[in-house]
Structures are given as structure tokens and as C-alpha cells.
Design an enzyme around this catalytic site. Structure first.
Site, PDB file in Angstrom:
ATOM      1  N   GLY A  13     -19.092  87.574  19.507  1.00 46.35           N
ATOM      2  CA  GLY A  13     -18.240  88.610  20.090  1.00 46.35           C
ATOM      3  C   GLY A  13     -18.495  90.000  19.542  1.00 46.35           C
ATOM      4  N   HIS A  25     -15.550  75.112  16.228  1.00 44.81           N
ATOM      5  CA  HIS A  25     -15.867  76.516  16.517  1.00 44.81           C
ATOM      6  C   HIS A  25     -15.342  77.391  15.374  1.00 44.81           C
ATOM      7  CE1 HIS A  25     -15.889  80.449  18.363  1.00 44.81           C
ATOM      8  NE2 HIS A  25     -16.772  79.969  19.214  1.00 44.81           N
ATOM      9  N   ASN A  85     -18.334  78.984  27.026  1.00 45.95           N
ATOM     10  CA  ASN A  85     -17.090  78.802  26.266  1.00 45.95           C
ATOM     11  C   ASN A  85     -16.142  79.912  26.711  1.00 45.95           C
ATOM     12  OD1 ASN A  85     -15.037  78.565  24.447  1.00 45.95           O
ATOM     13  ND2 ASN A  85     -16.247  79.123  22.643  1.00 45.95           N
ATOM     14  N   LYS A 126     -13.053  80.237  26.104  1.00 42.55           N
ATOM     15  CA  LYS A 126     -11.991  80.545  25.130  1.00 42.55           C
ATOM     16  C   LYS A 126     -10.645  80.629  25.864  1.00 42.55           C
ATOM     17  CE  LYS A 126     -15.514  82.597  22.264  1.00 42.55           C
ATOM     18  NZ  LYS A 126     -15.897  83.529  21.229  1.00 42.55           N
ATOM     19  N   GLU A 128     -13.883  80.126  15.332  1.00 41.85           N
ATOM     20  CA  GLU A 128     -12.525  80.655  15.515  1.00 41.85           C
ATOM     21  C   GLU A 128     -11.488  79.619  15.098  1.00 41.85           C
ATOM     22  OE1 GLU A 128     -12.995  81.881  19.591  1.00 41.85           O
ATOM     23  OE2 GLU A 128     -14.395  83.435  18.928  1.00 41.85           O
ATOM     24  N   SER A 182     -23.094  86.272  21.062  1.00 42.33           N
ATOM     25  CA  SER A 182     -23.485  87.437  21.872  1.00 42.33           C
ATOM     26  C   SER A 182     -24.743  87.197  22.709  1.00 42.33           C
ATOM     27  CB  SER A 182     -23.655  88.683  20.992  1.00 42.33           C
ATOM     28  OG  SER A 182     -22.427  89.007  20.357  1.00 42.33           O
ATOM     29  N   GLU A 197     -23.876  79.028  15.391  1.00 45.14           N
ATOM     30  CA  GLU A 197     -23.240  80.279  15.798  1.00 45.14           C
ATOM     31  C   GLU A 197     -22.920  81.104  14.551  1.00 45.14           C
ATOM     32  OE1 GLU A 197     -21.265  79.945  19.925  1.00 45.14           O
ATOM     33  OE2 GLU A 197     -19.852  79.196  18.454  1.00 45.14           O
TER      34      GLU A 197
HETATM   35  P1  PGA Z   1     -19.894  85.291  22.351  1.00 42.43           P
HETATM   36  O1  PGA Z   1     -19.150  83.943  21.902  1.00 42.43           O
HETATM   37  O2  PGA Z   1     -20.999  84.906  23.292  1.00 42.43           O
HETATM   38  O3  PGA Z   1     -18.821  86.107  23.030  1.00 42.43           O
HETATM   39  O4  PGA Z   1     -20.416  85.941  21.116  1.00 42.43           O
HETATM   40  C1  PGA Z   1     -19.889  82.793  21.584  1.00 42.43           C
HETATM   41  C2  PGA Z   1     -18.970  81.710  21.108  1.00 42.43           C
HETATM   42  O5  PGA Z   1     -18.004  82.019  20.403  1.00 42.43           O
HETATM   43  O6  PGA Z   1     -19.173  80.519  21.417  1.00 42.43           O
END
Ligand code: PGA
Length: 254
Positions: free
Chosen positions: A173, A95, A9, A11, A97, A212, A167
Site C-alpha cells: 500500500g 497477512h 486481495n 481487503k 495487516e 504495490s 509481501e
Molecule cells: P497492495 O496490497 O497491492 O495494495 O500493496 C497487497 C496486499 O496487501 O496483499
């Protein structure tokens, strides 16, 4: 058996030059990873170029979002049919976010998943609790409600086309991966909810872990019985790191 699915992903990162540089490193590194499915979700602007550049490889493309409407006066939005036209195999929906920053509800996520399925695109449906919810002992309950409502419009005969991504918001993140045991507990719970909803098809639905994920943590996560893949943000921007994640069997710690 469920085929492992490792998805990047990206982003709101990368441009056309960075895409070319990434693929020229990444593609040779995963040439032998035939047992897994590798998916890249770039920004919309790179989907066409990604399609051209992964032609002839086993890599598949995904969108990071979709609008559930078929067409019309929705300035700035992208419909599922348009993603099909770009050759997308998958699209991420729900997601955290998007839920947190853009106010997307489970009901809206459910409509997106249904729109994708109408266009033969597999939805990657994300769920996960916040730290506050986990600390209050509500993680399983929150995730179960998200599963029920976000998948409300998935027809029973298309259950196997969906992928669920667990997640935990506190792990995205932050560098703080859920332990394999914590992740497995939630994944098993999700599979139970999927079984209640879809019956035996639940055994064939893949459930990814995200938050992460790193080359150093992927093996132990993937060794859990109900973890069938990873959805990777930060580490997926580095071709070496994402290749090591895709080749997770080789990452066993001595
Ligand atoms: P990350 O993001 O691996 O940077 O924690 C995962 C995601 O948001 O899909």
C-alpha cells in the site's frame, strides 16, 4: 511447471453493486487468460454472490481470513468448513495487516493453514519483513522464521496445496514495489527453506510476490525464476488494472 497465480486481495472494500460492476468489466478481459489461475478474495459478505457470478468462468474465490476452530462459541468468526460451503478454493492467512493490527502469531497462522487443508482449501500463507527488519539486515532471517513456524502444521503430503506470498511490509500500500532483484532474492531463499522442509515438493509450491504490484511492474517481477504469481491489493480494485496484471505476459515494457 508452476502455474502462475494472480490473486486480488480486496481487503475491507467493495459491496454487492461494486462486485457486479467489477465482474462485468473484468470477466471478458481475462477470457483468454487460460494459462494462469485468477483468484479473487472479497470480504466474507460477498463470497456467496461472487460464487454465483463467477460460475462458468475459470475465476476462483478466496477468503481473506479463517478461524482455525471447527465450530463453537467464537462470536464473529468464520470456520474453514464454512468457507468450503461457500465454494472457496483458497484463503489468505497471516497477512501482515492481521499480524500487525490483530496480533496474529505464526503459531495461530499455522493452525489456520492446517484447518484449511482439512477442508481441501489451499492456504495462501503470507510472510514478509518490516522496513526496520530489512534495514537491520534481517529480512532473510525474519522470513525464514515465519516460513518455518507458519507452515509447522502442514502435512508433508499436502505441501503442494499451499501457496506462499512474500509481501514485504514496507511495500504494501505504499506504492514502493520491491525491485525484481530484491524480490527474487527473498523468493529463492523461501524456496530453499521450503526444500529443507518438504524436499522436492518445494519445486512445485507457488510463491507469490505482493506489495504495490501494478500493471507496469508485474512483467519484470513475473520474469524472475522464483516468482510464480502476485497478491494484489490496491490495483486489484480496478478491473482494467487487475486484468492487465492477470495478462502479465502482455505487459512487457518496450
Ligand atoms: P497492495 O496490497 O497491492 O495494495 O500493496 C497487497 C496486499 O496487501 O496483499
Amino acid at each position: 511447471m508452476r502455474r502462475p497465480i494472480l490473486a486480488a486481495n480486496w481487503k475491507m472494500n467493495m459491496d454487492s453493486a461494486a462486485l457486479g460492476a467489477f465482474l462485468s468489466r473484468f470477466v471478458p478481459l481475462v477470457a483468454d487468460a487460460a494459462a494462469v489461475e485468477i483468484v479473487i478474495a472479497p470480504p466474507f459478505t460477498l463470497l456467496d454472490r461472487l460464487r454465483e457470478q463467477i460460475a462458468g468462468t475459470a475465476i476462483l474465490s478466496a477468503a481473506q481470513n479463517v478461524n482455525p476452530e471447527e465450530s463453537g462459541a467464537f462470536t464473529g468468526e468464520i470456520a474453514a468448513g464454512m468457507l468450503a460451503d461457500m465454494g472457496c478454493s483458497y484463503a489468505i492467512v497471516g497477512h501482515s495487516e492481521r499480524r500487525a493490527l490483530f496480533g496474529e502469531s505464526d503459531a495461530f497462522v499455522a493452525r489456520k493453514a492446517a484447518a484449511l487443508l482439512r477442508h481441501q482449501i489451499c492456504p495462501i500463507v503470507c510472510v514478509g519483513e518490516t522496513l526496520e527488519q530489512r534495514d537491520a539486515g534481517r529480512a532473510l532471517e525474519v522470513v525464514a522464521a515465519q516460513i518455518e513456524q507458519s507452515l509447522a502444521e502442514v502435512p508433508g503430503d499436502q505441501a503442494e496445496a499451499i501457496v506462499v506470498a512474500y509481501e514485504p511490509v514496507w511495500a504494501i500500500g505504499t506504492g514502493r514495489t520491491a525491485t525484481p532483484a530484491i524480490a527474487q532474492e527473498v523468493h529463492a531463499h523461501i524456496r530453499g527453506r521450503l526444500r529443507a522442509r518438504f524436499g522436492d515438493a518445494a519445486n512445485r509450491i507457488r510463491i507469490q510476490y505482493g506489495g504495490s504490484v501494478k500493471p507496469e511492474t508485474v512483467y519484470d517481477l513475473m520474469a524472475q525464476p522464483d516468482i510464480d504469481g502476485a497478491l494484489v491489493g490496491g490495483a486489484s480494485l480496478d478491473p482494467e488494472a487487475f486484468a492487465r496484471i492477470a495478462c502479465f505476459q502482455e505487459q512487457r515494457n518496450p
